[in-house]
Design a protein around this motif. Structure first.
Motif, mmCIF file in Angstrom:
data_model
loop_
_atom_site.group_PDB
_atom_site.id
_atom_site.type_symbol
_atom_site.label_atom_id
_atom_site.label_comp_id
_atom_site.label_asym_id
_atom_site.label_seq_id
_atom_site.Cartn_x
_atom_site.Cartn_y
_atom_site.Cartn_z
ATOM 1 N N HIS A 159 8.511 1.576 -45.359
ATOM 2 C CA HIS A 159 9.437 2.161 -46.331
ATOM 3 C C HIS A 159 10.847 1.632 -46.077
ATOM 4 C CE1 HIS A 159 10.983 6.077 -48.443
ATOM 5 N NE2 HIS A 159 11.458 4.973 -48.978
ATOM 6 N N ILE A 160 11.424 0.974 -47.082
ATOM 7 C CA ILE A 160 12.787 0.441 -46.991
ATOM 8 C C ILE A 160 13.683 1.259 -47.912
ATOM 9 C CG2 ILE A 160 14.244 -1.602 -47.194
ATOM 10 C CD1 ILE A 160 11.927 -1.871 -45.182
ATOM 11 N N ALA A 161 14.805 1.744 -47.381
ATOM 12 C CA ALA A 161 15.791 2.455 -48.194
ATOM 13 C C ALA A 161 17.039 1.590 -48.308
ATOM 14 C CB ALA A 161 16.140 3.800 -47.570
ATOM 15 N N CYS A 162 17.624 1.554 -49.501
ATOM 16 C CA CYS A 162 18.847 0.780 -49.741
ATOM 17 C C CYS A 162 19.922 1.720 -50.278
ATOM 18 C CB CYS A 162 18.593 -0.358 -50.730
ATOM 19 S SG CYS A 162 20.082 -1.301 -51.138
ATOM 20 N N LEU A 163 21.035 1.779 -49.576
ATOM 21 C CA LEU A 163 22.171 2.593 -49.996
ATOM 22 C C LEU A 163 23.274 1.666 -50.495
ATOM 23 C CD1 LEU A 163 23.746 5.206 -50.228
ATOM 24 C CD2 LEU A 163 24.230 5.089 -47.783
ATOM 25 N N ASP A 164 23.446 1.587 -51.814
ATOM 26 C CA ASP A 164 24.432 0.685 -52.420
ATOM 27 C C ASP A 164 24.838 1.260 -53.771
ATOM 28 O OD1 ASP A 164 25.865 -1.481 -53.571
ATOM 29 O OD2 ASP A 164 24.760 -2.891 -52.308
ATOM 30 N N ASP A 165 26.155 1.426 -53.978
ATOM 31 C CA ASP A 165 26.621 2.000 -55.248
ATOM 32 C C ASP A 165 26.539 1.009 -56.404
ATOM 33 O OD1 ASP A 165 28.790 0.592 -53.882
ATOM 34 O OD2 ASP A 165 30.051 1.254 -55.544
ATOM 35 N N ILE A 192 16.880 0.755 -43.017
ATOM 36 C CA ILE A 192 17.898 1.114 -44.007
ATOM 37 C C ILE A 192 18.820 -0.076 -44.249
ATOM 38 C CG2 ILE A 192 19.858 2.632 -44.518
ATOM 39 C CD1 ILE A 192 18.521 4.700 -42.624
ATOM 40 N N LEU A 193 19.003 -0.435 -45.514
ATOM 41 C CA LEU A 193 20.020 -1.394 -45.930
ATOM 42 C C LEU A 193 21.210 -0.585 -46.437
ATOM 43 C CD1 LEU A 193 17.675 -3.736 -48.005
ATOM 44 C CD2 LEU A 193 18.553 -4.214 -45.713
ATOM 45 N N CYS A 194 22.395 -0.851 -45.906
ATOM 46 C CA CYS A 194 23.543 -0.013 -46.244
ATOM 47 C C CYS A 194 24.751 -0.879 -46.587
ATOM 48 C CB CYS A 194 23.874 0.924 -45.080
ATOM 49 S SG CYS A 194 25.236 2.048 -45.405
ATOM 50 N N ASP A 195 25.248 -0.728 -47.822
ATOM 51 C CA ASP A 195 26.443 -1.462 -48.240
ATOM 52 C C ASP A 195 27.665 -0.909 -47.508
ATOM 53 O OD1 ASP A 195 27.909 -3.328 -49.722
ATOM 54 O OD2 ASP A 195 28.463 -1.813 -51.194
ATOM 55 N N ILE A 248 16.251 3.800 -35.829
ATOM 56 C CA ILE A 248 15.904 3.155 -37.099
ATOM 57 C C ILE A 248 16.832 1.958 -37.325
ATOM 58 C CG2 ILE A 248 15.778 3.443 -39.612
ATOM 59 C CD1 ILE A 248 13.663 4.981 -38.101
ATOM 60 N N PRO A 249 16.302 0.762 -37.625
ATOM 61 C CA PRO A 249 17.176 -0.383 -37.907
ATOM 62 C C PRO A 249 18.057 -0.119 -39.120
ATOM 63 C CG PRO A 249 14.906 -1.099 -37.539
ATOM 64 C CD PRO A 249 14.877 0.391 -37.662
ATOM 65 N N ILE A 250 19.357 -0.348 -38.982
ATOM 66 C CA ILE A 250 20.305 -0.214 -40.087
ATOM 67 C C ILE A 250 21.001 -1.563 -40.267
ATOM 68 C CG2 ILE A 250 22.343 0.970 -40.992
ATOM 69 C CD1 ILE A 250 21.616 3.382 -39.297
ATOM 70 N N ILE A 251 20.780 -2.187 -41.418
ATOM 71 C CA ILE A 251 21.367 -3.495 -41.705
ATOM 72 C C ILE A 251 22.484 -3.311 -42.724
ATOM 73 C CG2 ILE A 251 20.931 -5.798 -42.655
ATOM 74 C CD1 ILE A 251 18.044 -5.520 -41.662
ATOM 75 N N MET A 252 23.683 -3.735 -42.356
ATOM 76 C CA MET A 252 24.841 -3.566 -43.230
ATOM 77 C C MET A 252 24.915 -4.725 -44.228
ATOM 78 S SD MET A 252 25.810 -0.804 -41.819
ATOM 79 C CE MET A 252 27.412 -0.397 -42.499
ATOM 80 N N LEU A 253 25.170 -4.391 -45.489
ATOM 81 C CA LEU A 253 25.363 -5.393 -46.536
ATOM 82 C C LEU A 253 26.862 -5.522 -46.785
ATOM 83 C CD1 LEU A 253 22.611 -4.204 -49.047
ATOM 84 C CD2 LEU A 253 22.380 -5.833 -47.167
ATOM 85 N N THR A 254 27.393 -6.714 -46.630
ATOM 86 C CA THR A 254 28.830 -6.896 -46.744
ATOM 87 C C THR A 254 29.180 -8.187 -47.448
ATOM 88 O OG1 THR A 254 30.875 -7.207 -45.490
ATOM 89 C CG2 THR A 254 28.836 -7.888 -44.418
#
Length: 393
Positions: A265-271, A311-314, A338-344
């Protein structure tokens, strides 16, 4: 102050901090290879460290690539009479970005350790970290002025430490090729000759360490001995071929994703809905479950309900940015590993440092392609996936 280690070596950086009597944090990113003697084909993971200073002296140092408390647990091995209490303590929550230091102070406050014991553990931690760092040839660094890490248990002078560790590294290099780095463990290759040449108790210890794959690093921590001293004891037997020092440093082979019973399960947090939908379009080609969250303030309830594997997080979001989200998630035990990968959209080292400081596992710079995204997912979920090249998003 920031730059690359091929332009200025770490010793010079530390001396500048000492001469300037600076207070702050030094972040270093590179590959841990203290003796530079591993075979060229050996693949090592990128690591990062923090060193904390007050008035030009070292307070504390840690390898933040490893989020676990294994180092502190190793150093606490000599205090076996307090192991039950220590294990209970490790079950409690901490909101600190440097949990190891926080737990050590908790042990001191509860009087499970004396200040003298605590100072000794911190000095050994600093020396171990410098041993890994002073041989780095390539990498990057950032030093930021900030208030001193508190509370402080000890202050260590830099120049004597550097001299001590550099002597150890030079002596360590003389053990090559039979012993190469602290993360090797021994394997007995001629039990008959080894057993005949050492006391039975020593052989049983070596046999147990071999079976458990106890590394040299773990040994010198738990035995409260000098790393070089332990290596020198083992060296004659390694030289004769009775034991062999081997390593699991190479990243383990990922499991076959197609045979995996669990749908990751991959979650992406991006507005930005466009970015989120583009990621969803890539992932729908693979057996991933995907959740897109566009409201940062509502993200926590959804994440706790969904319990994603990654989690992918902007970073750049209104009201609550990605740094704040990541820091808040890391305060929860449920998301500590939990791995948290920042999107920048930023590529600067400072932004990467900030991401690491709040507990991010890695980062992905926009625009990125499907292959870059899938490589990171494969790396941190253990899934064996090869993605086709798609347009960058």
């Amino acid at each position: 102050m920031q730059g690359n280690l091929n332009e200025i070596d770490l010793r010079s950086i530390l001396q500048l901090i000492e001469l300037g009597q600076r207070t702050g944090e030094l972040y270093i990113e590179g590959t841990s290879l203290p003796t530079m003697t591993l075979e060229p084909q050996t693949e090592l993971a990128q690591k990062f460290w923090y060193l904390f200073f007050a008035n030009g002296q070292i307070i504390y140092a840690v390898d933040r690539s490893n989020q676990s408390l294994s180092r502190l647990q190793d150093y606490l091995q000599p205090y076996q009479d307090k192991q039950i209490v220590i294990e209970q303590l490790f079950q409690t929550e901490t909101t600190s970005n440097i949990p190891e230091y926080s737990y050590l102070w908790c042990l001191l406050e509860k009087k499970f350790l004396t200040p003298t014991q605590g100072r000794k553990i911190i000095q050994k931690m600093v020396e171990e970290t410098l041993f890994d760092l002073l041989g780095l040839m390539y990498g990057s660094f950032v030093f930021e002025m900030s208030s001193a890490l508190a509370p402080q248990l000890t202050l260590l002078e830099i120049t004597p430490l550097i001299s001590k560790i550099q002597r150890q590294i030079q002596q360590w290099k003389q053990l090559y090729p039979h012993i190469q780095h602290p993360d090797q463990y021994l394997m007995i290759t001629n039990a008959k000759k080894l057993r005949a040449s050492i006391p039975e108790k020593a052989y049983q210890s070596l046999s147990r360490w071999s079976e458990q794959k106890i590394t040299l690093r773990q040994l010198f921590r738990a035995l409260n001995r000098d790393l070089l001293a332990i290596a020198r004891v083992l060296y004659p037997y390694a030289e004769r071929g009775w034991i062999q020092l081997i390593s699991d440093l190479e990243p383990p082979k990922p499991q076959n994703f197609n045979n995996s019973k669990k749908q990751l399960h991959i979650a992406c947090l991006d507005d930005d809905l466009t970015i989120g939908k583009s990621i969803e379009a890539i992932l729908e080609q693979y057996p991933y479950q995907f959740t897109l969250i566009t409201e940062p303030l509502k993200s926590f309830n959804q994440l706790f309900q969904n319990k994603p594997d990654l989690i992918l997080c902007d970073i750049a979001m209104p009201k609550l940015d990605g740094y704040e989200v990541c820091a808040m998630l890391r305060q929860s035990k449920a998301f500590r590993q939990i791995p948290i990968i920042m999107l920048t959209g930023k590529e600067g080292l400072i932004d990467r440092v900030k991401a690491r400081m709040v507990g991010a596992t890695d980062y992905l710079t926009k625009p990125f392609g499907a292959s870059e995204l899938m490589l990171l997912l494969s790396k941190y979920t253990g899934s064996d996936i090869t993605a086709n090249i798609h347009p960058k998003i």
